[in-house]
Design a protein around this motif. Structure first.
Motif, PDB file in Angstrom:
ATOM      1  N   ASN A   1      87.864  -4.742-138.888  1.00 19.93           N
ATOM      2  CA  ASN A   1      89.040  -5.165-138.217  1.00 19.93           C
ATOM      3  C   ASN A   1      88.738  -6.307-137.346  1.00 19.93           C
ATOM      4  OD1 ASN A   1      92.197  -5.144-138.065  1.00 19.93           O
ATOM      5  ND2 ASN A   1      91.712  -4.133-136.022  1.00 19.93           N
TER       6      ASN A   1
ATOM      7  N   MET B   1      92.487  -7.681-146.560  1.00 22.04           N
ATOM      8  CA  MET B   1      93.843  -7.285-146.187  1.00 22.04           C
ATOM      9  C   MET B   1      94.597  -8.205-145.184  1.00 22.04           C
ATOM     10  SD  MET B   1      92.991  -3.325-145.771  1.00 22.04           S
ATOM     11  CE  MET B   1      94.402  -2.691-145.289  1.00 22.04           C
TER      12      MET B   1
ATOM     13  N   VAL C   1      97.924  -8.254-149.714  1.00 24.95           N
ATOM     14  CA  VAL C   1      98.953  -8.524-148.675  1.00 24.95           C
ATOM     15  C   VAL C   1     100.020  -7.411-148.668  1.00 24.95           C
ATOM     16  CG1 VAL C   1      98.501 -11.070-148.687  1.00 24.95           C
ATOM     17  CG2 VAL C   1     100.135 -10.201-150.149  1.00 24.95           C
ATOM     18  N   ASN C   2     100.753  -7.219-147.677  1.00 24.06           N
ATOM     19  CA  ASN C   2     101.879  -6.334-147.562  1.00 24.06           C
ATOM     20  C   ASN C   2     103.178  -7.027-147.603  1.00 24.06           C
ATOM     21  OD1 ASN C   2     101.198  -6.972-144.865  1.00 24.06           O
ATOM     22  ND2 ASN C   2     102.193  -5.226-144.308  1.00 24.06           N
TER      23      ASN C   2
ATOM     24  N   MET D   1      90.217  -6.062-142.644  1.00 22.84           N
ATOM     25  CA  MET D   1      91.493  -6.380-142.097  1.00 22.84           C
ATOM     26  C   MET D   1      91.512  -7.536-141.197  1.00 22.84           C
ATOM     27  SD  MET D   1      91.934  -2.244-141.311  1.00 22.84           S
ATOM     28  CE  MET D   1      93.556  -2.481-140.266  1.00 22.84           C
TER      29      MET D   1
ATOM     30  N   TRP E   1      95.980  -7.696-140.716  1.00 24.36           N
ATOM     31  CA  TRP E   1      96.836  -6.593-141.390  1.00 24.36           C
ATOM     32  C   TRP E   1      97.508  -5.910-140.324  1.00 24.36           C
ATOM     33  CZ3 TRP E   1      98.197  -5.314-146.009  1.00 24.36           C
ATOM     34  CH2 TRP E   1      98.294  -3.993-146.430  1.00 24.36           C
TER      35      TRP E   1
ATOM     36  N   SER F   1      98.446  -9.679-143.307  1.00 35.14           N
ATOM     37  CA  SER F   1     100.011  -9.643-143.447  1.00 35.14           C
ATOM     38  C   SER F   1     100.556 -10.909-143.095  1.00 35.14           C
ATOM     39  CB  SER F   1     100.505  -8.569-142.255  1.00 35.14           C
ATOM     40  OG  SER F   1      99.974  -7.131-142.496  1.00 35.14           O
TER      41      SER F   1
END
Length: 191
Positions: free
Chosen positions: A101, A1, A30-31, A80, A83, A3
């Motif tokens: 993370n 994940m 991806v966001n 993450m 993210w 961003s």
């Protein structure tokens, strides 16, 4: 994940493809459509799915969409790597002790947003990065690996960030390997 830029994602892919990490990155989510991480995935030939957080008014809805994507890809671990969203029990409970993370500080110091800016504002002589398991407490899960980075005279956000990212690229594959050990031999042999 991811961003943003995706440098941790690319470091993870390189560790899988060139060693020492015995794993495969099955999917990048991806966001932010068009972000650097998405472009890196295209260049590296890694499947990428955009799940735009702006289309999900509640965090639980976003995490449900993430969960469906990860289940479809049959992933064992979720990482993450930059993210910039807080995850909910929907995702945490689906991947207990299998959600990793990376954070740009020596946790528990400077948790949350802009750990690098927080360290600079505090005037500390030493900061770094932490790879940890994700729990409901933001940046509060069990620590897997940390790396210290000195804050040098004249450091600004950019210069300190570069050195911290170098260490993140080094420790993230190790953290993934440590988290994978928790899966046991039967799960690891499958992929």
């Amino acid at each position: 994940m991811a961003s943003g830029n995706g440098s941790n994602f690319e470091a993870l892919v390189a560790s899988c493809r060139q060693g020492p990490l015995n794993a495969v990155v099955e999917l990048l989510v991806v966001n932010n459509p068009g972000c650097g991480a998405q472009r890196r995935a295209e260049r590296l030939g890694v499947a990428c799915q955009v799940i735009d957080h702006r289309l999900h008014p509640q965090r639980q809805s976003l995490d449900q969409a993430l969960l469906l994507a990860f289940q479809a890809a049959r992933v064992d671990l979720v990482v993450m790597a930059g993210w910039m969203r807080i995850v909910t029990p929907v995702l945490i409970d689906a991947f207990p002790a299998r959600l990793v993370n990376i954070h740009p500080s020596l946790l528990p110091s400077f948790a949350g947003l802009d750990g690098i800016g927080q360290a600079l504002a505090a005037g500390v002589a030493l900061t770094g990065c932490t790879a940890h398991l994700v729990t409901e407490q933001v940046d509060g899960g069990p620590i897997l690996v940390q790396a210290a980075v000195p804050v040098l005279a004249g450091d600004d956000h950019s210069s300190l960030s570069r050195r911290i990212h170098q260490q993140e690229h080094r420790i993230l594959p190790l953290a993934v390997a440590l988290a994978a050990q928790r899966l046991g031999p039967a799960r690891l042999d499958q992929g």
